[in-house]
Motif scaffolding. Structure first.
Motif, PDB file in Angstrom:
ATOM      1  N   HIS A  26      -0.248  32.450 -26.483  1.00  0.00           N
ATOM      2  CA  HIS A  26      -1.583  32.580 -26.676  1.00  0.00           C
ATOM      3  C   HIS A  26      -2.615  31.739 -26.379  1.00  0.00           C
ATOM      4  CE1 HIS A  26      -0.207  30.879 -30.195  1.00  0.00           C
ATOM      5  NE2 HIS A  26      -1.189  30.426 -30.530  1.00  0.00           N
ATOM      6  N   LEU A  27      -3.835  31.990 -26.360  1.00  0.00           N
ATOM      7  CA  LEU A  27      -4.786  30.939 -26.164  1.00  0.00           C
ATOM      8  C   LEU A  27      -6.094  31.362 -27.151  1.00  0.00           C
ATOM      9  CD1 LEU A  27      -5.187  30.890 -22.102  1.00  0.00           C
ATOM     10  CD2 LEU A  27      -4.231  29.310 -23.566  1.00  0.00           C
ATOM     11  N   PHE A  28      -6.455  30.072 -27.737  1.00  0.00           N
ATOM     12  CA  PHE A  28      -7.620  30.135 -28.773  1.00  0.00           C
ATOM     13  C   PHE A  28      -8.777  29.498 -28.213  1.00  0.00           C
ATOM     14  CE2 PHE A  28      -4.487  31.169 -32.210  1.00  0.00           C
ATOM     15  CZ  PHE A  28      -5.175  32.221 -32.568  1.00  0.00           C
ATOM     16  N   PHE A  29     -10.052  29.928 -28.316  1.00  0.00           N
ATOM     17  CA  PHE A  29     -11.001  29.239 -27.662  1.00  0.00           C
ATOM     18  C   PHE A  29     -12.172  29.483 -28.884  1.00  0.00           C
ATOM     19  CE2 PHE A  29     -15.099  28.050 -25.639  1.00  0.00           C
ATOM     20  CZ  PHE A  29     -14.845  26.853 -25.447  1.00  0.00           C
ATOM     21  N   ALA A  30     -12.706  28.880 -29.781  1.00  0.00           N
ATOM     22  CA  ALA A  30     -13.847  29.311 -30.484  1.00  0.00           C
ATOM     23  C   ALA A  30     -13.540  30.554 -31.313  1.00  0.00           C
ATOM     24  CB  ALA A  30     -15.240  29.365 -29.897  1.00  0.00           C
ATOM     25  N   ASP A  31     -14.034  31.619 -31.269  1.00  0.00           N
ATOM     26  CA  ASP A  31     -13.792  32.846 -31.821  1.00  0.00           C
ATOM     27  C   ASP A  31     -13.246  33.691 -30.968  1.00  0.00           C
ATOM     28  OD1 ASP A  31     -15.691  33.426 -30.099  1.00  0.00           O
ATOM     29  OD2 ASP A  31     -16.942  34.536 -31.518  1.00  0.00           O
ATOM     30  N   ASP A  32     -12.512  33.472 -29.708  1.00  0.00           N
ATOM     31  CA  ASP A  32     -11.746  34.233 -28.886  1.00  0.00           C
ATOM     32  C   ASP A  32     -10.340  33.744 -29.114  1.00  0.00           C
ATOM     33  OD1 ASP A  32     -14.073  35.531 -28.057  1.00  0.00           O
ATOM     34  OD2 ASP A  32     -14.305  33.972 -26.320  1.00  0.00           O
ATOM     35  N   LEU A  33      -9.627  34.909 -28.649  1.00  0.00           N
ATOM     36  CA  LEU A  33      -7.990  34.950 -28.947  1.00  0.00           C
ATOM     37  C   LEU A  33      -7.463  35.857 -27.628  1.00  0.00           C
ATOM     38  CD1 LEU A  33      -5.079  34.698 -29.966  1.00  0.00           C
ATOM     39  CD2 LEU A  33      -5.785  36.777 -31.114  1.00  0.00           C
ATOM     40  N   VAL A  34      -6.589  35.397 -26.688  1.00  0.00           N
ATOM     41  CA  VAL A  34      -6.011  35.809 -25.590  1.00  0.00           C
ATOM     42  C   VAL A  34      -4.610  35.635 -25.879  1.00  0.00           C
ATOM     43  CG1 VAL A  34      -5.600  35.781 -23.047  1.00  0.00           C
ATOM     44  CG2 VAL A  34      -7.802  35.126 -23.869  1.00  0.00           C
ATOM     45  N   ILE A  35      -4.069  37.007 -25.783  1.00  0.00           N
ATOM     46  CA  ILE A  35      -2.614  36.880 -26.053  1.00  0.00           C
ATOM     47  C   ILE A  35      -1.757  37.537 -24.895  1.00  0.00           C
ATOM     48  CG2 ILE A  35      -0.621  38.086 -27.520  1.00  0.00           C
ATOM     49  CD1 ILE A  35      -2.705  38.355 -29.661  1.00  0.00           C
ATOM     50  N   PHE A  36      -0.709  36.754 -24.466  1.00  0.00           N
ATOM     51  CA  PHE A  36       0.237  37.195 -23.362  1.00  0.00           C
ATOM     52  C   PHE A  36       1.581  37.563 -23.463  1.00  0.00           C
ATOM     53  CE2 PHE A  36      -2.405  33.598 -22.352  1.00  0.00           C
ATOM     54  CZ  PHE A  36      -3.275  34.078 -21.115  1.00  0.00           C
ATOM     55  N   ASN A  37       2.001  38.651 -23.147  1.00  0.00           N
ATOM     56  CA  ASN A  37       3.292  39.147 -23.399  1.00  0.00           C
ATOM     57  C   ASN A  37       3.821  40.279 -22.438  1.00  0.00           C
ATOM     58  OD1 ASN A  37       5.734  38.906 -24.894  1.00  0.00           O
ATOM     59  ND2 ASN A  37       4.586  38.357 -26.874  1.00  0.00           N
ATOM     60  N   HIS A  38       5.115  40.740 -22.835  1.00  0.00           N
ATOM     61  CA  HIS A  38       5.640  41.821 -21.847  1.00  0.00           C
ATOM     62  C   HIS A  38       5.518  43.319 -22.682  1.00  0.00           C
ATOM     63  CE1 HIS A  38       7.764  38.989 -19.713  1.00  0.00           C
ATOM     64  NE2 HIS A  38       8.178  38.197 -20.921  1.00  0.00           N
ATOM     65  N   ILE A  39       5.732  44.148 -21.986  1.00  0.00           N
ATOM     66  CA  ILE A  39       5.316  45.670 -22.321  1.00  0.00           C
ATOM     67  C   ILE A  39       6.396  46.058 -23.167  1.00  0.00           C
ATOM     68  CG2 ILE A  39       4.931  47.786 -21.611  1.00  0.00           C
ATOM     69  CD1 ILE A  39       2.748  46.159 -20.901  1.00  0.00           C
ATOM     70  N   ASP A  40       6.102  46.854 -24.264  1.00  0.00           N
ATOM     71  CA  ASP A  40       7.107  47.534 -25.181  1.00  0.00           C
ATOM     72  C   ASP A  40       6.449  48.089 -26.249  1.00  0.00           C
ATOM     73  OD1 ASP A  40       9.267  47.121 -27.724  1.00  0.00           O
ATOM     74  OD2 ASP A  40      10.243  47.197 -25.889  1.00  0.00           O
ATOM     75  N   LEU A  41       6.801  49.501 -26.472  1.00  0.00           N
ATOM     76  CA  LEU A  41       5.976  50.169 -27.341  1.00  0.00           C
ATOM     77  C   LEU A  41       6.234  49.646 -28.794  1.00  0.00           C
ATOM     78  CD1 LEU A  41       7.085  53.916 -26.199  1.00  0.00           C
ATOM     79  CD2 LEU A  41       5.128  52.878 -26.227  1.00  0.00           C
ATOM     80  N   PHE A  42       7.537  49.679 -29.351  1.00  0.00           N
ATOM     81  CA  PHE A  42       7.529  48.979 -30.610  1.00  0.00           C
ATOM     82  C   PHE A  42       6.930  47.624 -30.896  1.00  0.00           C
ATOM     83  CE2 PHE A  42      10.139  45.826 -33.567  1.00  0.00           C
ATOM     84  CZ  PHE A  42       9.967  46.619 -34.652  1.00  0.00           C
ATOM     85  N   TYR A  43       6.663  46.525 -30.108  1.00  0.00           N
ATOM     86  CA  TYR A  43       5.999  45.546 -30.262  1.00  0.00           C
ATOM     87  C   TYR A  43       4.394  45.552 -30.097  1.00  0.00           C
ATOM     88  CZ  TYR A  43      10.437  43.186 -30.944  1.00  0.00           C
ATOM     89  OH  TYR A  43      11.544  42.589 -31.464  1.00  0.00           O
ATOM     90  N   SER A  44       4.343  46.688 -29.429  1.00  0.00           N
ATOM     91  CA  SER A  44       2.721  46.964 -29.351  1.00  0.00           C
ATOM     92  C   SER A  44       2.079  47.579 -31.176  1.00  0.00           C
ATOM     93  CB  SER A  44       2.148  48.002 -28.618  1.00  0.00           C
ATOM     94  OG  SER A  44       3.046  49.291 -28.965  1.00  0.00           O
ATOM     95  N   GLY A  45       3.164  48.123 -31.689  1.00  0.00           N
ATOM     96  CA  GLY A  45       2.826  48.621 -32.996  1.00  0.00           C
ATOM     97  C   GLY A  45       2.949  47.461 -34.082  1.00  0.00           C
TER      98      GLY A  45
END
Length: 174
Positions: A26-45
């Protein structure tokens, strides 16, 4: 809160952004958040639950209209639709701009960076060089024209041809 990236994982492990680069989750900058990861239905929940818990505990809210999901090219359409339904965020096809700098997700070519030359050209068209002394023209060119690409150059390698085009425009302005 802004939300970009392919965000789903079998494990919550960082993503290697390049062969020799850093692992990032992930990356944080001020009030922004960027999350990086792989695809998966369980973890999206799980991610949706984590964001909900964060909002409940912190008092912050995720603005769904300003929150985006970007999928890499290998993700099929039905999986994209399912994951978008779980998260409720808008899917985008590119990263867009951040602090007026384009965020690239493919190879940067001269044609992609032509906007820099056009920005310099449009700035020049608004100035009347005949009314300025030579010293003022040089000062304007150095302070304004040549600073336009410098912000982008902090994060992206700008091709020599683009820099040459900008310098040529500045010389013509003199």
């Amino acid at each position: 809160m802004r939300f970009h990236g392919s965000i789903f994982a079998e494990e919550w492990t960082p993503i290697l952004l390049s062969r020799t680069g850093l692992n990032l989750s992930h990356l944080f900058f001020a009030d922004d958040l960027v999350i990086f990861n792989h695809i998966d239905l369980f973890y999206s929940g799980l991610l949706k639950d984590y964001l909900s818990n964060f909002c409940e505990l912190s008092g912050h809210n995720v603005n769904a209209r300003k929150t985006n999901v970007f999928f890499s090219s290998g993700v099929n359409e039905s999986l994209r639709n399912t994951l978008n339904g779980i998260l409720g965020f808008q899917e985008v096809n590119d990263f867009g701009h951040y602090l007026e700098v384009p965020l690239f997700h493919r190879t940067v070519t001269n044609s992609i960076l032509d906007f820099l030359v056009e920005r310099v050209r449009s700035r020049l068209s608004s100035w009347d060089a005949k009314r300025l002394s030579f010293a003022r023209r040089v000062t304007l060119a150095q302070l304004v024209l040549l600073s336009i690409p410098s912000y982008l150059m902090q994060s992206t390698i700008v091709a020599k041809g683009i820099c040459d085009s900008i310098e040529e425009l500045a010389r013509q302005f003199f």
